[in-house]
Design a protein around this motif. Structure first.
Motif, mmCIF file in Angstrom:
data_model
loop_
_atom_site.group_PDB
_atom_site.id
_atom_site.type_symbol
_atom_site.label_atom_id
_atom_site.label_comp_id
_atom_site.label_asym_id
_atom_site.label_seq_id
_atom_site.Cartn_x
_atom_site.Cartn_y
_atom_site.Cartn_z
ATOM 1 N N SER A 8 0.976 -1.004 -0.095
ATOM 2 C CA SER A 8 0.101 -0.156 0.066
ATOM 3 C C SER A 8 0.974 1.225 -0.008
ATOM 4 O O SER A 8 1.894 1.269 0.855
ATOM 5 C CB SER A 8 -0.947 0.044 1.271
ATOM 6 O OG SER A 8 -1.737 -1.019 1.188
ATOM 7 N N ARG A 9 0.529 2.262 -0.936
ATOM 8 C CA ARG A 9 1.151 3.276 -0.838
ATOM 9 C C ARG A 9 0.809 4.442 0.253
ATOM 10 O O ARG A 9 -0.511 4.243 0.567
ATOM 11 C CB ARG A 9 1.003 4.018 -2.110
ATOM 12 C CG ARG A 9 1.934 3.333 -3.089
ATOM 13 C CD ARG A 9 2.105 4.314 -4.454
ATOM 14 N NE ARG A 9 2.593 3.306 -5.269
ATOM 15 C CZ ARG A 9 2.554 3.737 -6.900
ATOM 16 N NH1 ARG A 9 2.162 4.805 -6.982
ATOM 17 N NH2 ARG A 9 3.172 2.935 -7.674
ATOM 18 N N LYS A 10 1.617 5.189 0.580
ATOM 19 C CA LYS A 10 1.123 6.320 1.689
ATOM 20 C C LYS A 10 1.325 7.684 1.073
ATOM 21 O O LYS A 10 2.226 8.011 0.482
ATOM 22 C CB LYS A 10 1.985 6.177 3.021
ATOM 23 C CG LYS A 10 1.855 4.461 3.483
ATOM 24 C CD LYS A 10 2.336 4.836 5.212
ATOM 25 C CE LYS A 10 2.040 3.268 5.761
ATOM 26 N NZ LYS A 10 2.600 3.478 7.194
ATOM 27 N N ASN A 32 2.333 10.080 -3.396
ATOM 28 C CA ASN A 32 2.430 8.853 -2.536
ATOM 29 C C ASN A 32 3.402 7.729 -2.983
ATOM 30 O O ASN A 32 4.075 7.995 -3.983
ATOM 31 C CB ASN A 32 1.110 8.288 -2.568
ATOM 32 C CG ASN A 32 0.768 7.736 -3.972
ATOM 33 O OD1 ASN A 32 1.275 7.098 -4.562
ATOM 34 N ND2 ASN A 32 -0.457 7.953 -4.561
ATOM 35 N N SER A 34 5.380 3.995 -1.727
ATOM 36 C CA SER A 34 5.688 2.710 -0.889
ATOM 37 C C SER A 34 7.250 2.294 -1.221
ATOM 38 O O SER A 34 7.832 2.950 -1.995
ATOM 39 C CB SER A 34 4.873 1.596 -1.176
ATOM 40 O OG SER A 34 5.176 1.023 -2.319
ATOM 41 N N SER A 111 -0.422 8.431 6.605
ATOM 42 C CA SER A 111 -1.723 7.798 6.222
ATOM 43 C C SER A 111 -1.540 6.819 4.908
ATOM 44 O O SER A 111 -0.808 7.343 3.963
ATOM 45 C CB SER A 111 -2.654 8.880 6.066
ATOM 46 O OG SER A 111 -2.994 9.669 6.986
ATOM 47 N N ILE A 112 -2.377 5.853 4.815
ATOM 48 C CA ILE A 112 -2.208 5.035 3.672
ATOM 49 C C ILE A 112 -3.214 5.665 2.687
ATOM 50 O O ILE A 112 -4.273 6.067 2.826
ATOM 51 C CB ILE A 112 -3.014 3.619 3.943
ATOM 52 C CG1 ILE A 112 -2.002 2.816 4.838
ATOM 53 C CG2 ILE A 112 -3.148 2.735 2.846
ATOM 54 C CD1 ILE A 112 -2.531 1.482 5.347
#
Length: 114
Positions: A8-10, A32, A34, A111-112
């Motif tokens: 998942s990217r943040k 964003n 990851s 945050s994701i």
């Protein structure tokens, strides 16, 4: 669209600048990220299918480093809503274990991306 991401990217909480290692020029800023990929906001369209050598400049030291280096492939590029800007999705394809760990440490409290 089918989600293909392994991690998942943040959402970038800090201003992370991407610089081209060969030309030394600023390419854009991270939207964003990851340890496997990132989305970039840039002023120029990025040619997809190409592999780039980048430096990620961080606003503060992480594990005593202010930048990391990696290779990334541009997977897609589209014009952003604001005129003269582009979104580009990259897959990180060549990164050291140390720099991958630095990305993970940098984004651990962020945050994701939804």
């Amino acid at each position: 669209m089918v989600e293909k991401r392994k991690l998942s990217r943040k959402i970038a909480n800090d201003r992370l600048v991407i610089k081209d290692q060969i030309s030394g020029s600023k390419v854009g800023t991270v939207v964003n990220i990851s340890a496997a990929g990132f989305m970039l906001l840039s002023e120029k369209a990025i040619k997809t299918g190409n592999i780039y050598q980048f430096d990620l400049l961080m606003p503060q030291l992480v594990e005593q480093h202010s930048q990391i280096s990696f290779g990334a492939e541009a997977l897609w590029c589209s014009e952003a809503a604001q005129a003269g800007s582009y979104w580009t999705g990259f897959q990180i394809i060549d990164i050291s274990n140390r720099d991958e760990a630095i990305i993970s440490k940098l984004i651990e409290g962020w945050s994701i991306q939804e």
